[in-house]
Design a protein around this motif. Structure first.
Motif, mmCIF file in Angstrom:
data_model
loop_
_atom_site.group_PDB
_atom_site.id
_atom_site.type_symbol
_atom_site.label_atom_id
_atom_site.label_comp_id
_atom_site.label_asym_id
_atom_site.label_seq_id
_atom_site.Cartn_x
_atom_site.Cartn_y
_atom_site.Cartn_z
ATOM 1 N N ILE A 1 0.834 -1.203 0.000
ATOM 2 C CA ILE A 1 0.000 0.000 0.000
ATOM 3 C C ILE A 1 0.867 1.250 0.000
ATOM 4 C CG2 ILE A 1 -1.776 1.290 1.258
ATOM 5 C CD1 ILE A 1 -2.752 -1.406 2.361
ATOM 6 N N VAL A 2 1.848 1.289 0.874
ATOM 7 C CA VAL A 2 2.824 2.385 0.913
ATOM 8 C C VAL A 2 4.193 1.776 0.648
ATOM 9 C CG1 VAL A 2 3.883 4.183 2.307
ATOM 10 C CG2 VAL A 2 1.426 3.752 2.500
ATOM 11 N N LEU A 3 4.825 2.212 -0.434
ATOM 12 C CA LEU A 3 6.073 1.605 -0.896
ATOM 13 C C LEU A 3 7.273 2.479 -0.559
ATOM 14 C CD1 LEU A 3 4.908 0.513 -4.462
ATOM 15 C CD2 LEU A 3 4.913 -0.859 -2.364
ATOM 16 N N PRO A 4 8.189 1.991 0.254
ATOM 17 C CA PRO A 4 9.456 2.710 0.440
ATOM 18 C C PRO A 4 10.381 2.433 -0.743
ATOM 19 C CG PRO A 4 9.476 0.708 1.732
ATOM 20 C CD PRO A 4 8.120 0.771 1.064
ATOM 21 N N HIS A 5 11.328 3.325 -0.972
ATOM 22 C CA HIS A 5 12.299 3.060 -2.033
ATOM 23 C C HIS A 5 13.734 3.242 -1.544
ATOM 24 C CE1 HIS A 5 12.028 7.514 -2.556
ATOM 25 N NE2 HIS A 5 13.285 7.393 -2.906
ATOM 26 N N GLU A 6 13.923 3.572 -0.266
ATOM 27 C CA GLU A 6 15.271 3.740 0.266
ATOM 28 C C GLU A 6 15.420 3.010 1.584
ATOM 29 O OE1 GLU A 6 16.508 8.183 -1.431
ATOM 30 O OE2 GLU A 6 16.281 7.848 0.709
ATOM 31 N N ASP A 7 16.648 2.575 1.859
ATOM 32 C CA ASP A 7 16.975 2.035 3.169
ATOM 33 C C ASP A 7 17.035 3.169 4.190
ATOM 34 O OD1 ASP A 7 17.237 -0.511 2.061
ATOM 35 O OD2 ASP A 7 19.364 -0.217 1.628
ATOM 36 N N VAL A 8 16.985 2.820 5.467
ATOM 37 C CA VAL A 8 17.041 3.824 6.527
ATOM 38 C C VAL A 8 18.175 3.489 7.488
ATOM 39 C CG1 VAL A 8 14.579 4.359 6.384
ATOM 40 C CG2 VAL A 8 15.359 2.575 7.960
ATOM 41 N N MET A 9 18.535 4.481 8.301
ATOM 42 C CA MET A 9 19.580 4.322 9.304
ATOM 43 C C MET A 9 18.926 4.166 10.674
ATOM 44 S SD MET A 9 22.326 7.154 7.870
ATOM 45 C CE MET A 9 21.116 8.310 7.232
ATOM 46 N N ASP A 10 19.273 3.105 11.381
ATOM 47 C CA ASP A 10 18.617 2.782 12.645
ATOM 48 C C ASP A 10 18.769 3.896 13.673
ATOM 49 O OD1 ASP A 10 17.672 0.379 11.721
ATOM 50 O OD2 ASP A 10 19.328 -0.803 12.555
ATOM 51 N N ASP A 11 19.932 4.558 13.703
ATOM 52 C CA ASP A 11 20.139 5.587 14.722
ATOM 53 C C ASP A 11 19.227 6.788 14.480
ATOM 54 O OD1 ASP A 11 21.671 6.094 12.391
ATOM 55 O OD2 ASP A 11 22.925 7.518 13.476
ATOM 56 N N VAL A 12 18.967 7.108 13.217
ATOM 57 C CA VAL A 12 18.069 8.215 12.913
ATOM 58 C C VAL A 12 16.638 7.861 13.295
ATOM 59 C CG1 VAL A 12 17.160 9.703 11.084
ATOM 60 C CG2 VAL A 12 19.573 9.038 11.065
ATOM 61 N N VAL A 13 16.216 6.630 12.979
ATOM 62 C CA VAL A 13 14.867 6.184 13.345
ATOM 63 C C VAL A 13 14.712 6.215 14.870
ATOM 64 C CG1 VAL A 13 13.249 4.249 13.302
ATOM 65 C CG2 VAL A 13 14.597 4.791 11.273
ATOM 66 N N ALA A 14 15.709 5.764 15.583
ATOM 67 C CA ALA A 14 15.637 5.759 17.043
ATOM 68 C C ALA A 14 15.505 7.169 17.590
ATOM 69 C CB ALA A 14 16.872 5.077 17.626
ATOM 70 N N ASP A 15 16.243 8.113 17.022
ATOM 71 C CA ASP A 15 16.175 9.503 17.479
ATOM 72 C C ASP A 15 14.807 10.103 17.193
ATOM 73 O OD1 ASP A 15 17.671 12.066 18.361
ATOM 74 O OD2 ASP A 15 16.739 12.636 16.451
ATOM 75 N N ARG A 16 14.286 9.906 15.969
ATOM 76 C CA ARG A 16 12.964 10.452 15.626
ATOM 77 C C ARG A 16 11.878 9.792 16.475
ATOM 78 N NH1 ARG A 16 13.250 15.299 13.897
ATOM 79 N NH2 ARG A 16 15.257 15.116 14.969
ATOM 80 N N ALA A 17 12.040 8.509 16.771
ATOM 81 C CA ALA A 17 11.041 7.816 17.582
ATOM 82 C C ALA A 17 10.980 8.397 18.987
ATOM 83 C CB ALA A 17 11.353 6.320 17.633
ATOM 84 N N GLU A 18 12.137 8.650 19.565
ATOM 85 C CA GLU A 18 12.146 9.213 20.915
ATOM 86 C C GLU A 18 11.570 10.625 20.926
ATOM 87 O OE1 GLU A 18 12.300 9.245 24.856
ATOM 88 O OE2 GLU A 18 12.626 7.525 23.547
ATOM 89 N N LEU A 19 11.830 11.394 19.864
ATOM 90 C CA LEU A 19 11.251 12.739 19.780
ATOM 91 C C LEU A 19 9.727 12.665 19.696
ATOM 92 C CD1 LEU A 19 11.677 15.817 19.463
ATOM 93 C CD2 LEU A 19 11.762 15.438 16.988
ATOM 94 N N MET A 20 9.208 11.744 18.886
ATOM 95 C CA MET A 20 7.751 11.616 18.755
ATOM 96 C C MET A 20 7.131 11.111 20.047
ATOM 97 S SD MET A 20 7.122 10.126 14.898
ATOM 98 C CE MET A 20 8.041 10.782 13.498
ATOM 99 N N ARG A 21 7.782 10.144 20.699
ATOM 100 C CA ARG A 21 7.258 9.642 21.969
ATOM 101 C C ARG A 21 7.168 10.767 22.999
ATOM 102 N NH1 ARG A 21 11.408 5.912 21.731
ATOM 103 N NH2 ARG A 21 10.846 3.915 20.782
ATOM 104 N N THR A 22 8.233 11.550 23.098
ATOM 105 C CA THR A 22 8.330 12.550 24.150
ATOM 106 C C THR A 22 7.384 13.718 23.906
ATOM 107 O OG1 THR A 22 10.667 11.936 24.371
ATOM 108 C CG2 THR A 22 9.964 13.936 25.487
ATOM 109 N N THR A 23 7.269 14.148 22.664
ATOM 110 C CA THR A 23 6.381 15.267 22.359
ATOM 111 C C THR A 23 4.935 14.824 22.185
ATOM 112 O OG1 THR A 23 6.815 15.052 19.968
ATOM 113 C CG2 THR A 23 8.218 16.577 21.231
ATOM 114 N N GLY A 24 4.719 13.536 21.886
ATOM 115 C CA GLY A 24 3.370 13.063 21.596
ATOM 116 C C GLY A 24 2.786 13.732 20.380
ATOM 117 N N ALA A 25 3.632 13.944 19.367
ATOM 118 C CA ALA A 25 3.171 14.693 18.193
ATOM 119 C C ALA A 25 3.931 14.276 16.955
ATOM 120 C CB ALA A 25 3.345 16.195 18.426
ATOM 121 N N HIS A 26 3.264 14.424 15.824
ATOM 122 C CA HIS A 26 3.908 14.371 14.517
ATOM 123 C C HIS A 26 4.107 15.812 14.073
ATOM 124 C CE1 HIS A 26 1.999 10.132 13.759
ATOM 125 N NE2 HIS A 26 3.054 10.080 14.551
ATOM 126 N N LEU A 27 5.349 16.247 14.007
ATOM 127 C CA LEU A 27 5.657 17.657 13.837
ATOM 128 C C LEU A 27 5.792 18.084 12.385
ATOM 129 C CD1 LEU A 27 8.262 17.907 16.730
ATOM 130 C CD2 LEU A 27 5.875 18.686 16.766
#
Length: 426
Positions: free
Chosen positions: A124-150
């Motif tokens: 349904i939603v197709l990615p076309h690039e690989d991701v870096m785990d450290d960046v995903v972890a950082d964005r995840a913690e930011l979203m958890r802490t703020t409770g928002a999609h910025l």
């Protein structure tokens, strides 16, 4: 990118109560916006945005503190304070938004909403690039802490080109009304935002989008973050949806640009010396636009890169076939094996230069001139890339084959700060 099959197997975009700046509480809407977090050229771009307005959105998406934990807590405290002070306020009702970006050459319109999440395997939603785990972890913690999609991701789909019914028709009707906001950012783009409030319009959009799949154009790390946070939940809820901008590229084709590499610890002289016997190297006359024209001509014939950082430009092309045979994976389609990004990471970074793909060694920079400037200032090497064609990206994504991370930059990207999504209001 149409799909056949049941309508409930396609895209599902739902309304939400957008968080938006209150114009009377800020200097201007343009002054509080920012490019996406990974496009901000640090530190100069960050400082410029911070000084543009004390409430610039960059203080939420790129907070500054000594530790990651402190940065995320600071962003959450800042968002809470701005909400309490009335600098940012939620819209009264859940809506979908029509978003327009326009300059003298480009008109782009799309829909902003909360999109139902789905893994890539569902198609349904197709990615076309690989991701870096450290960046995903950082964005995840930011979203958890703020409770928002910025900031919204940029996703594209291929409509049928019609204007009589469907999402495109709703957009065309909506833009005839007065917008919720209008502003012009310093890059010359004019931005307008409308609310889609009519239930019949929303049903028309829902029916249309359910027949389509989408390609992630910009925001792979944030999409991976959405999926990671969804997996942490024990019950259905707002984490099952992610903030996106959906653009029909039949009506509004996107531009595709390259993302360049900054090799922080590799001077150009060492980079060139290591290439002996592996690639052809030629010095290219500047200025930068002329050197990029030479790169484009060489890229039409095969893999080619432009190195900068020593005050000049060096065309690197014609890789040794034996090097490619030894370093590039053989279990992928030819279209993937011949990508410049594939050759760069597999042959050059991993084999010839032996540079780990880690932030302290490699920076990813969207702006070409900024990449050259930083390389010259740091006595480093900028690897300038030529853009890949959009049809190659889509074809690989349909096959379920992801490109090396940061292979493409689709645009124009949505301005960050015009509308956000709270995960406590839905």
């Amino acid at each position: 990118m149409n799909t056949s099959g049941p309508v409930d197997q396609g895209l599902r975009l739902i309304p939400f109560r957008g968080l938006r700046y209150v114009p009377e509480r800020v200097g201007s809407l343009a002054a509080v916006t920012s490019p996406p977090y990974d496009v901000v050229v640090r530190p100069d771009g960050l400082h410029h945005l911070e000084s543009a307005d004390p409430h610039n959105i960059v203080r939420l998406i790129l907070p500054q503190a000594d530790t990651a934990r402190d940065r995320h807590r600071q962003a959450a405290a800042t968002l809470d304070r701005w909400l309490a002070e009335g600098v940012i306020a939620p819209d009264p009702d859940p809506v979908l938004y029509v978003y327009e970006q326009r300059n003298d050459e480009i008109l782009q319109r799309g829909l902003i909403g909360a999109l139902a999440l789905s893994p890539a395997a569902e198609g349904i939603v197709l990615p076309h690039e690989d991701v870096m785990d450290d960046v995903v972890a950082d964005r995840a913690e930011l979203m958890r802490t703020t409770g928002a999609h910025l900031e919204p991701l940029l996703l594209t789909y291929r409509g049928d080109g019609g204007t009589a019914t469907g999402a495109g028709a709703v957009i065309d009707r909506t833009v005839l009304r007065e917008p919720l906001l209008a502003t012009t950012t310093e890059d010359g783009f004019r931005h307008r935002l409308w609310a889609v409030t009519d239930p019949s319009d929303r049903r028309e959009i829902e029916t249309d989008l359910a027949r389509h799949q989408a390609l992630i154009a910009d925001g792979h790390h944030r999409w991976a973050t959405y999926l990671r946070l969804q997996q942490e939940q024990t019950a259905p809820g707002p984490w099952d949806y992610g903030l996106v901008l959906l653009v029909d590229t039949v009506r509004h084709p996107l531009q595709v640009r390259a993302i360049h590499r900054l090799l922080r610890n590799l001077p150009v002289s060492r980079a060139l010396k290591a290439l002996t016997g592996h690639f052809r190297v030629q010095r290219v006359e500047g200025p930068l636009p002329r050197a990029l024209d030479v790169l484009a001509e060489a890229a039409a014939a095969g893999n080619a890169f432009l190195l900068a950082g020593d005050g000049g430009f060096h065309l690197v092309d014609r890789p040794d076939p034996a090097l490619l045979a030894r370093t590039v994976r053989a279990d992928r389609p030819d279209a993937w094996r011949t990508l410049d990004a594939t050759v760069l990471h597999s042959a050059l970074l991993d084999e010839v230069w032996r540079i780990p793909d880690a932030p302290e060694h490699i920076g990813y920079i969207h702006d070409t001139a900024a990449a050259v400037e930083q390389a010259e200032r740091l006595d480093a090497t900028a690897v300038l890339m030529h853009p890949v064609r959009e049809e190659v990206v889509r074809d690989l994504a349909r096959q379920g084959v992801t490109m090396p991370r940061k292979s493409t930059s689709f645009g124009p990207k949505p301005a960050t700060g015009l509308v956000m999504r709270s995960l406590t209001l839905d």
